[in-house]
Design an enzyme around this catalytic site. Structure first.
Site, short mmCIF file in Angstrom:
data_model
loop_
_atom_site.label_atom_id
_atom_site.label_comp_id
_atom_site.label_asym_id
_atom_site.label_seq_id
_atom_site.Cartn_x
_atom_site.Cartn_y
_atom_site.Cartn_z
N THR A 161 -27.34 6.22 -12.09
CA THR A 161 -26.75 7.56 -12.19
C THR A 161 -25.90 7.66 -13.45
O THR A 161 -25.97 8.65 -14.21
CB THR A 161 -25.88 7.84 -10.95
OG1 THR A 161 -26.73 7.80 -9.79
CG2 THR A 161 -25.18 9.18 -11.03
N SER A 217 -31.87 0.86 -13.29
CA SER A 217 -30.86 0.53 -12.28
C SER A 217 -31.28 -0.74 -11.56
O SER A 217 -32.39 -0.83 -11.04
CB SER A 217 -30.74 1.69 -11.29
OG SER A 217 -29.90 1.32 -10.22
N HIS A 225 -30.62 -2.26 -8.71
CA HIS A 225 -30.92 -2.45 -7.28
C HIS A 225 -32.32 -1.99 -6.88
O HIS A 225 -32.76 -2.25 -5.77
CB HIS A 225 -29.85 -1.79 -6.40
CG HIS A 225 -29.84 -0.30 -6.35
ND1 HIS A 225 -30.30 0.39 -5.25
CD2 HIS A 225 -29.41 0.64 -7.23
CE1 HIS A 225 -30.13 1.69 -5.46
NE2 HIS A 225 -29.61 1.87 -6.65
N THR A 237 -14.02 -2.65 -17.88
CA THR A 237 -14.28 -4.09 -17.82
C THR A 237 -15.67 -4.34 -17.26
O THR A 237 -16.08 -3.71 -16.28
CB THR A 237 -13.21 -4.76 -16.92
OG1 THR A 237 -11.93 -4.49 -17.49
CG2 THR A 237 -13.42 -6.26 -16.83
N CYS A 276 -29.20 10.88 -0.08
CA CYS A 276 -28.03 11.45 -0.74
C CYS A 276 -26.80 11.04 0.06
O CYS A 276 -26.91 10.59 1.19
CB CYS A 276 -28.14 12.95 -0.93
SG CYS A 276 -27.65 13.88 0.50
N1 PLP Z 1 -32.93 7.92 -11.00
C1 PLP Z 1 -33.88 7.71 -10.07
C2 PLP Z 1 -35.28 8.12 -10.35
C3 PLP Z 1 -33.54 7.12 -8.85
O1 PLP Z 1 -34.48 6.93 -7.92
C4 PLP Z 1 -32.19 6.76 -8.62
C5 PLP Z 1 -31.78 6.18 -7.32
O2 PLP Z 1 -32.30 6.56 -6.29
C6 PLP Z 1 -31.25 6.98 -9.64
C7 PLP Z 1 -31.66 7.56 -10.81
C8 PLP Z 1 -29.81 6.60 -9.46
O3 PLP Z 1 -29.63 5.22 -9.57
P1 PLP Z 1 -28.35 4.54 -8.90
O4 PLP Z 1 -28.64 4.45 -7.43
O5 PLP Z 1 -28.24 3.20 -9.54
O6 PLP Z 1 -27.19 5.40 -9.19
#
Ligand code: PLP
Length: 399
Positions: free
Chosen positions: A82, A219, A221, A257, A345
Site C-alpha cells: 500500500t 509486497s 507477504h 528506521t 478490507c
Molecule cells: N496491491 C495489490 C494488487 C494487492 O493485492 C494488495 C494487497 O492485497 C496491495 C496492493 C496492498 O499490499 P499490502 O497488503 O502490503 O499493503
C-alpha cells in the site's frame, strides 16, 4: 465451550486465500531470526552494530534489485505494498506539480487495488499540494482485462502518471502492461508509468514483465515474506517526491528506521519464489484447474469471472448464482476452508466489488463471487477437500 480470546483454530485448514496473504516461508523466517536477536542494529547509525544491520540491508537490496531487474539504487524499501503504491502515485504527482503549473491529469485502470485507486482520488482532490487534477479511469472488458482502445482515447500530453496493475488481486486477470505502455509512450510521452505488481510477484518474472514501468510496487507477504514490508522500484530518470519526511532514509525517499528483519525476510522469500517459479506455476496451475473445473462440473449455475488462461496460475474467482458470498464463506469456514469474497478490507465488510462492477456485473452478481486463490504450499488434499465441501455448501444455501 468458547475459545479463549485470541485462540487460533487448530489446523488442518484448507487455505485457499493466498491472494490475501501467504504463509511465511521457512527460508524467510530463518533469514529474519538473527535480526530479532543479536543483529538488532539500526542501519542508519555509525558503529559496528549499525554497520552489521546496514550490510544486511544492502545485501537484501542487491538481491531484490537483481530479481526485480533493477539497479540497487533503484529499490526503495517501504512499509507495505500500500505504501509503495501511495509513494508511486502521490510522489510522482507531487514531483510533476513542482515543475509544471498546468493542472495535469492522472489515469489508472478501473480495477486497480484501493491502494492505487484511493491514492489517485486523493491526488485528484489536491491532497498533498492543494492542486487538484483530473482522474481518468480506463475501463476493462467483461473478463477484467484493460480495454486498450479505450485507454488510447483517454490519453493526452496532460497525463502525468498512468497506473496499470500487472495482475488483478480479485480475478487474477493478467493485464497487458507492455501494450498499454507502448500506447502511453505514444500519446502521453511525459507520463510516468506505474505498475502494481503485488499479485504478480509470486508468479511472474518481474525483471521481464514489469520492464515497461518506471515505478513497480511489490509486497513481501504475497510471496511468503513477512507482512508490513514492501518495495518500490524507481527507475533512473523517474523523479518522485517522498510522502514521508524525517531522517531521510532510502535516499530521502522514505524516511523511517528500516525494518531490517522484514527486508531481509522479503529478499529471502523472493529468492525462493523465483527459484521455484516455473515448477510452482505448473504445479499450482494444475491444482487450480482441477478445482475450477471440478466446481464448474459439480455445481450448476457457476461461472468463472475471468477465464483461467487469462489469469494468474493460483486464482479462480467463481460466481455461484443465487448464493451470497458472505453466506458461502461462513459455511466454508465452518468446514475449515479459507477463501474470500474479493479483496480483504480493514472492516471485513464485503462491499460490491469495484472490480466486478467495472467488468459489467450487477451488484448482486458481484456479491455471488468467491475467490479461491492457491499458492506455493497448496496441495492435492486442499483441492479434494474443497471439491467435497463447496458443492454441498452451495446446495444447502440454495435450498
Ligand atoms: N496491491 C495489490 C494488487 C494487492 O493485492 C494488495 C494487497 O492485497 C496491495 C496492493 C496492498 O499490499 P499490502 O497488503 O502490503 O499493503
Amino acid at each position: 465451550m468458547t475459545e479463549p480470546m485470541g485462540a487460533v483454530r487448530q489446523l488442518p485448514i484448507t487455505y485457499l486465500d493466498y491472494a490475501a496473504t501467504s504463509p511465511l516461508r521457512a527460508e524467510a523466517l530463518a533469514a529474519m531470526e538473527p535480526f530479532f536477536g543479536a543483529r538488532f542494529g539500526n542501519p542508519s547509525g555509525s558503529h559496528g552494530v549499525a554497520g552489521d544491520a546496514k550490510a544486511a540491508l544492502e545485501e537484501a537490496r542487491d538481491e531484490m534489485a537483481e530479481l526485480l531487474g533493477a539497479a540497487p539504487g533503484e529499490v526503495v524499501f517501504t512499509g507495505s505494498g500500500t505504501e509503495a503504491d501511495n509513494l508511486a502515485v502521490l510522489g510522482a504527482l507531487a514531483a510533476r506539480a513542482a515543475v509544471n503549473s498546468a493542472p495535469g491529469a492522472v489515469l489508472c485502470s478501473a480495477v486497480e487495488h484501493h491502494a492505487v485507486l484511493e491514492s489517485c482520488h486523493a491526488a485528484a482532490k489536491g491532497v498533498g499540494n492543494g492542486r487538484t487534477l483530473e482522474l481518468r479511469l480506463a475501463p476493462v472488458d467483461p473478463d477484467g482485462i484493460l480495454d486498450l482502445q479505450a485507454l488510447e482515447q483517454l490519453l493526452g500530453p496532460e497525463i502525468a502518471l498512468v497506473s496499470v496493475m500487472l495482475a488483478n488481486n480479485e480475478t487474477g486477470a493478467i493485464e497487458p502492461l507492455d501494450s498499454a505502455a507502448a500506447i502511453v509512450r505514444k500519446h502521453a510521452p511525459e507520463a510516468l508509468i506505474h505498475t502494481d505488481a503485488v499479485q504478480a510477484a509470486p508468479w511472474m518474472d518481474l525483471a521481464a514483465e514489469a520492464k515497461a514501468a518506471s515505478l513497480v510496487s511489490v509486497s513481501a507477504h504475497k510471496f511468503g515474506g513477512p507482512k508490513g514490508v514492501g518495495a518500490l522500484v524507481v527507475r533512473r530518470g523517474a523523479v518522485i517526491h517522498p510522502i514521508l519526511y524525517g531522517g531521510g532514509q532510502e535516499r530521502e525517499l522514505r524516511s523511517g528506521t528500516h525494518n531490517v528483519a522484514g527486508v531481509v525476510g522479503m529478499a529471502a522469500a523472493l529468492r525462493v519464489t523465483y527459484a521455484q517459479r516455473e515448477m510452482q506455476q505448473e504445479r499450482v496451475r494444475m491444482l487450480r484447474d482441477r478445482l475450477a473445473q471440478g466446481l464448474l462440473d459439480k455445481v450448476e449455475g457457476t461461472r468463472l469471472c475471468t477465464p483461467l488462461d487469462r489469469s494468474l496460475p493460483g486464482h479462480c474467482n467463481i460466481r455461484f448464482s443465487g448464493v451470497q458470498q458472505e453466506d458461502l464463506l461462513v459455511l466454508l469456514d465452518q468446514r475449515g476452508i479459507c477463501a474470500s469474497g474479493g479483496s480483504a478490507c480493514a472492516s471485513g465488510a464485503l462491499e460490491p466489488s469495484h472490480v466486478m462492477l467495472a467488468m459489467g456485473l450487477t451488484p448482486s452478481e458481484s456479491r455471488s463471487a468467491v475467490r479461491f486463490s492457491l499458492g506455493y504450499a497448496s496441495s492435492e488434499a486442499d483441492v479434494t477437500h474443497a471439491l467435497a465441501c463447496v458443492p454441498e455448501a452451495v446446495a444447502r444455501l440454495r435450498k
